[in-house]
Design a protein around this motif. Structure first.
Motif, PDB file in Angstrom:
ATOM      1  N   LEU A 131       0.836  -1.208   0.000  1.00  0.00           N
ATOM      2  CA  LEU A 131       0.000   0.000   0.000  1.00  0.00           C
ATOM      3  C   LEU A 131       0.870   1.257   0.000  1.00  0.00           C
ATOM      4  O   LEU A 131       0.533   2.264  -0.631  1.00  0.00           O
ATOM      5  CB  LEU A 131      -0.932  -0.014   1.214  1.00  0.00           C
ATOM      6  N   VAL A 132       1.975   1.235   0.703  1.00  0.00           N
ATOM      7  CA  VAL A 132       2.870   2.403   0.733  1.00  0.00           C
ATOM      8  C   VAL A 132       3.443   2.663  -0.663  1.00  0.00           C
ATOM      9  O   VAL A 132       3.574   3.814  -1.118  1.00  0.00           O
ATOM     10  CB  VAL A 132       3.994   2.188   1.770  1.00  0.00           C
ATOM     11  N   ALA A 133       3.779   1.570  -1.350  1.00  0.00           N
ATOM     12  CA  ALA A 133       4.338   1.724  -2.705  1.00  0.00           C
ATOM     13  C   ALA A 133       3.338   2.345  -3.663  1.00  0.00           C
ATOM     14  O   ALA A 133       3.711   3.045  -4.608  1.00  0.00           O
ATOM     15  CB  ALA A 133       4.798   0.356  -3.219  1.00  0.00           C
ATOM     16  N   LYS A 134       2.029   2.097  -3.426  1.00  0.00           N
ATOM     17  CA  LYS A 134       0.984   2.665  -4.291  1.00  0.00           C
ATOM     18  C   LYS A 134       0.464   4.003  -3.770  1.00  0.00           C
ATOM     19  O   LYS A 134      -0.406   4.616  -4.399  1.00  0.00           O
ATOM     20  CB  LYS A 134      -0.174   1.683  -4.395  1.00  0.00           C
ATOM     21  N   GLY A 135       0.939   4.411  -2.595  1.00  0.00           N
ATOM     22  CA  GLY A 135       0.536   5.701  -2.031  1.00  0.00           C
ATOM     23  C   GLY A 135      -0.747   5.678  -1.239  1.00  0.00           C
ATOM     24  O   GLY A 135      -1.316   6.734  -0.956  1.00  0.00           O
ATOM     25  N   PHE A 136      -1.185   4.473  -0.845  1.00  0.00           N
ATOM     26  CA  PHE A 136      -2.439   4.370  -0.096  1.00  0.00           C
ATOM     27  C   PHE A 136      -2.214   4.186   1.408  1.00  0.00           C
ATOM     28  O   PHE A 136      -3.158   4.005   2.166  1.00  0.00           O
ATOM     29  CB  PHE A 136      -3.282   3.205  -0.623  1.00  0.00           C
ATOM     30  N   ALA A 137      -0.978   4.132   1.896  1.00  0.00           N
ATOM     31  CA  ALA A 137      -0.686   3.985   3.326  1.00  0.00           C
ATOM     32  C   ALA A 137       0.546   4.818   3.656  1.00  0.00           C
ATOM     33  O   ALA A 137       1.337   5.195   2.779  1.00  0.00           O
ATOM     34  CB  ALA A 137      -0.436   2.516   3.673  1.00  0.00           C
ATOM     35  N   THR A 138       0.711   5.059   4.957  1.00  0.00           N
ATOM     36  CA  THR A 138       1.837   5.879   5.408  1.00  0.00           C
ATOM     37  C   THR A 138       2.983   4.992   5.872  1.00  0.00           C
ATOM     38  O   THR A 138       2.807   3.815   6.207  1.00  0.00           O
ATOM     39  CB  THR A 138       1.410   6.784   6.569  1.00  0.00           C
ATOM     40  N   GLN A 139       4.178   5.580   5.921  1.00  0.00           N
ATOM     41  CA  GLN A 139       5.349   4.842   6.394  1.00  0.00           C
ATOM     42  C   GLN A 139       5.226   4.500   7.860  1.00  0.00           C
ATOM     43  O   GLN A 139       5.758   3.474   8.326  1.00  0.00           O
ATOM     44  CB  GLN A 139       6.616   5.677   6.144  1.00  0.00           C
ATOM     45  N   GLN A 140       4.508   5.300   8.614  1.00  0.00           N
ATOM     46  CA  GLN A 140       4.293   5.046  10.036  1.00  0.00           C
ATOM     47  C   GLN A 140       3.577   3.709  10.243  1.00  0.00           C
ATOM     48  O   GLN A 140       3.901   2.943  11.152  1.00  0.00           O
ATOM     49  CB  GLN A 140       3.503   6.191  10.666  1.00  0.00           C
ATOM     50  N   LYS A 141       2.624   3.425   9.375  1.00  0.00           N
ATOM     51  CA  LYS A 141       1.873   2.179   9.479  1.00  0.00           C
ATOM     52  C   LYS A 141       2.803   0.975   9.210  1.00  0.00           C
ATOM     53  O   LYS A 141       2.731  -0.052   9.866  1.00  0.00           O
ATOM     54  CB  LYS A 141       0.719   2.201   8.478  1.00  0.00           C
ATOM     55  N   VAL A 142       3.685   1.167   8.204  1.00  0.00           N
ATOM     56  CA  VAL A 142       4.619   0.099   7.887  1.00  0.00           C
ATOM     57  C   VAL A 142       5.553  -0.178   9.081  1.00  0.00           C
ATOM     58  O   VAL A 142       5.805  -1.312   9.444  1.00  0.00           O
ATOM     59  CB  VAL A 142       5.448   0.448   6.635  1.00  0.00           C
ATOM     60  N   ASP A 143       6.044   0.904   9.686  1.00  0.00           N
ATOM     61  CA  ASP A 143       6.934   0.745  10.838  1.00  0.00           C
ATOM     62  C   ASP A 143       6.223   0.056  12.009  1.00  0.00           C
ATOM     63  O   ASP A 143       6.815  -0.745  12.737  1.00  0.00           O
ATOM     64  CB  ASP A 143       7.461   2.108  11.267  1.00  0.00           C
ATOM     65  N   GLN A 144       4.947   0.373  12.156  1.00  0.00           N
ATOM     66  CA  GLN A 144       4.177  -0.223  13.256  1.00  0.00           C
ATOM     67  C   GLN A 144       4.044  -1.736  13.067  1.00  0.00           C
ATOM     68  O   GLN A 144       4.242  -2.519  14.009  1.00  0.00           O
ATOM     69  CB  GLN A 144       2.789   0.434  13.318  1.00  0.00           C
ATOM     70  N   TYR A 145       3.743  -2.160  11.845  1.00  0.00           N
ATOM     71  CA  TYR A 145       3.592  -3.598  11.590  1.00  0.00           C
ATOM     72  C   TYR A 145       4.951  -4.321  11.586  1.00  0.00           C
ATOM     73  O   TYR A 145       5.033  -5.515  11.909  1.00  0.00           O
ATOM     74  CB  TYR A 145       2.850  -3.826  10.281  1.00  0.00           C
ATOM     75  N   ARG A 146       6.007  -3.567  11.214  1.00  0.00           N
ATOM     76  CA  ARG A 146       7.331  -4.176  11.286  1.00  0.00           C
ATOM     77  C   ARG A 146       7.704  -4.467  12.746  1.00  0.00           C
ATOM     78  O   ARG A 146       8.274  -5.514  13.057  1.00  0.00           O
ATOM     79  CB  ARG A 146       8.361  -3.250  10.627  1.00  0.00           C
ATOM     80  N   THR A 147       7.368  -3.536  13.632  1.00  0.00           N
ATOM     81  CA  THR A 147       7.623  -3.739  15.060  1.00  0.00           C
ATOM     82  C   THR A 147       6.793  -4.900  15.598  1.00  0.00           C
ATOM     83  O   THR A 147       7.269  -5.711  16.413  1.00  0.00           O
ATOM     84  CB  THR A 147       7.302  -2.466  15.838  1.00  0.00           C
ATOM     85  N   THR A 148       5.560  -5.003  15.140  1.00  0.00           N
ATOM     86  CA  THR A 148       4.695  -6.114  15.566  1.00  0.00           C
ATOM     87  C   THR A 148       5.291  -7.457  15.139  1.00  0.00           C
ATOM     88  O   THR A 148       5.260  -8.445  15.892  1.00  0.00           O
ATOM     89  CB  THR A 148       3.293  -5.953  14.978  1.00  0.00           C
ATOM     90  N   ARG A 149       5.853  -7.491  13.925  1.00  0.00           N
ATOM     91  CA  ARG A 149       6.457  -8.744  13.447  1.00  0.00           C
ATOM     92  C   ARG A 149       7.685  -9.102  14.275  1.00  0.00           C
ATOM     93  O   ARG A 149       7.881 -10.272  14.621  1.00  0.00           O
ATOM     94  CB  ARG A 149       6.831  -8.574  11.977  1.00  0.00           C
ATOM     95  N   ILE A 150       8.505  -8.104  14.603  1.00  0.00           N
ATOM     96  CA  ILE A 150       9.691  -8.369  15.416  1.00  0.00           C
ATOM     97  C   ILE A 150       9.293  -8.889  16.788  1.00  0.00           C
ATOM     98  O   ILE A 150       9.903  -9.820  17.337  1.00  0.00           O
ATOM     99  CB  ILE A 150      10.552  -7.098  15.529  1.00  0.00           C
TER     100      ILE A 150
END
Length: 352
Positions: free
Chosen positions: A127-146
């Motif tokens: 979604l970030v690559a297509k411009g439909f989500a923010t980088q903050q959301k990506v960082d949040q899910y990356r932290t959840t995965r870790i």
């Protein structure tokens, strides 16, 4: 004159009888060349039935003189405390298995959380690559995965610790089971009880002796021979034993051991030549079939003379020939006629 003649005749007859007796005593049992002899006594190995761990004697099931078989229970030690410790160890093992099962369930849960976090991270990155989500959301899910990965690793560590606890608990259970089993005292050999060394209620240390058995699986006579004779002996050579209680019968035997080193002549050994100061120890073993056949009648300490055949081509004298092994193979019991018509009762006394 007639009376004097009768006295002289009686004296002559007595002298003749004495001469014949003396001749047979000295020469009738003279050994032919190729056969040597030595004094000895019937022996067997003594084996102790002892405790492995310190404790109190609960009971002793054998008396001095009793005949016991290998594996027979001869006593018990008080193992009540060990049995209690065993139950506690079994409970710990069961608890460790439950902890392992619980850790396995937690691992499955953490795997699901990690899989979900990974998919959400990939979705947000798209979604970030297509411009439909923010980088903050990506960082949040990356932290959840870790976080999910760390939780999974912790769960696997908990499972490994539980498995280690299971192995330790199982080892303790096995150790305590062996201690409980060792509390049952068994005869390690077939033989006769010669000493009862402990009574019920006594407290013994580790290795405390309860009974001493005479191992009847290896009955032998030890004799001593000079180097000239010992050097001609081969292991397995035929031998004969003539025991003091029954000097008219010979017990067959075989040479089972010849010492590799000479030693001073023991005081109880009489040698024909006083110059033979160094002697070799030789064991003459009674065949096991003969021992087994008369097992309940075998006794040690009986003195006698052992004869060995240095030359296998030399025939045994008539007074050293024996058919005891043939009688044992035939299964003749004491009191029954042997293969040659003899009485086995007499042969039993030889073994005694």
């Amino acid at each position: 004159m007639k009376r004097i003649s009768l006295v002289l005749l009686a004296t002559f007859i007595l002298l003749c009888v004495a001469g014949v007796y003396l001749y047979y005593s000295m020469y009738a049992h003279e050994l032919p060349p190729g056969i040597a002899s030595g004094n000895g006594r019937i022996e067997a190995t003594e084996v102790d039935v002892a405790t492995k761990a310190p404790g109190r004697v609960l009971d002793v099931l054998a008396e001095e003189g009793d005949f016991v078989k290998k594996g027979q229970i001869v006593g018990h030690m008080d193992v009540a405390e060990t049995e209690a410790a065993l139950r506690a160890a079994e409970a710990q093992a069961a608890q460790a298995r439950k902890a392992r099962d619980e850790a396995s369930h937690v691992i499955e849960q953490r795997k699901g959380e990690l899989e979900l976090a990974t998919k959400e991270l990939e979705r947000q990155e798209t979604l970030v690559a297509k411009g439909f989500a923010t980088q903050q959301k990506v960082d949040q899910y990356r932290t959840t995965r870790i976080t999910a990965m760390a939780a999974l690793a912790a769960g696997e560590s908990s499972k490994a610790a539980a498995e280690a606890a299971i192995r330790a608990a199982d080892a303790e259970v096995d150790r305590l089971k062996r201690m409980v089993d060792d509390g049952t005292l068994v005869a390690t050999v077939t033989g006769r009880v010669i000493y009862r060394l402990a009574e019920p209620g006594e407290v013994l240390g580790a290795g405390g002796k309860v009974l001493t058995l005479l191992d009847l699986s290896n009955v032998y006579m030890t004799i001593f021979l000079p180097a000239a004779d010992a050097g001609l002996l081969a292991l397995g050579s035929e031998a004969r034993l003539v025991l003091e209680p029954l000097p008219n019968r010979a017990v067959p035997a075989n040479v089972s051991f010849v010492s590799a080193r000479a030693q001073f002549t023991p005081k109880q050994v009489e040698t024909q030549n006083e110059r033979d100061r160094m002697m070799f120890r030789v064991k003459l073993r009674v065949p096991q079939i003969l021992v087994d056949h008369y097992l309940e009648h075998v006794k040690t300490g009986v003195t006698g003379v052992g004869y060995v055949r240095l030359n296998p081509n030399v025939q045994w004298p008539s007074w050293l020939q024996s058919d005891l092994v043939e009688q044992a193979k035939a299964g003749n019991k004491p009191g029954e006629p042997g293969p040659a018509g003899g009485d086995v009762k007499q042969d039993r006394e030889v073994v005694q």
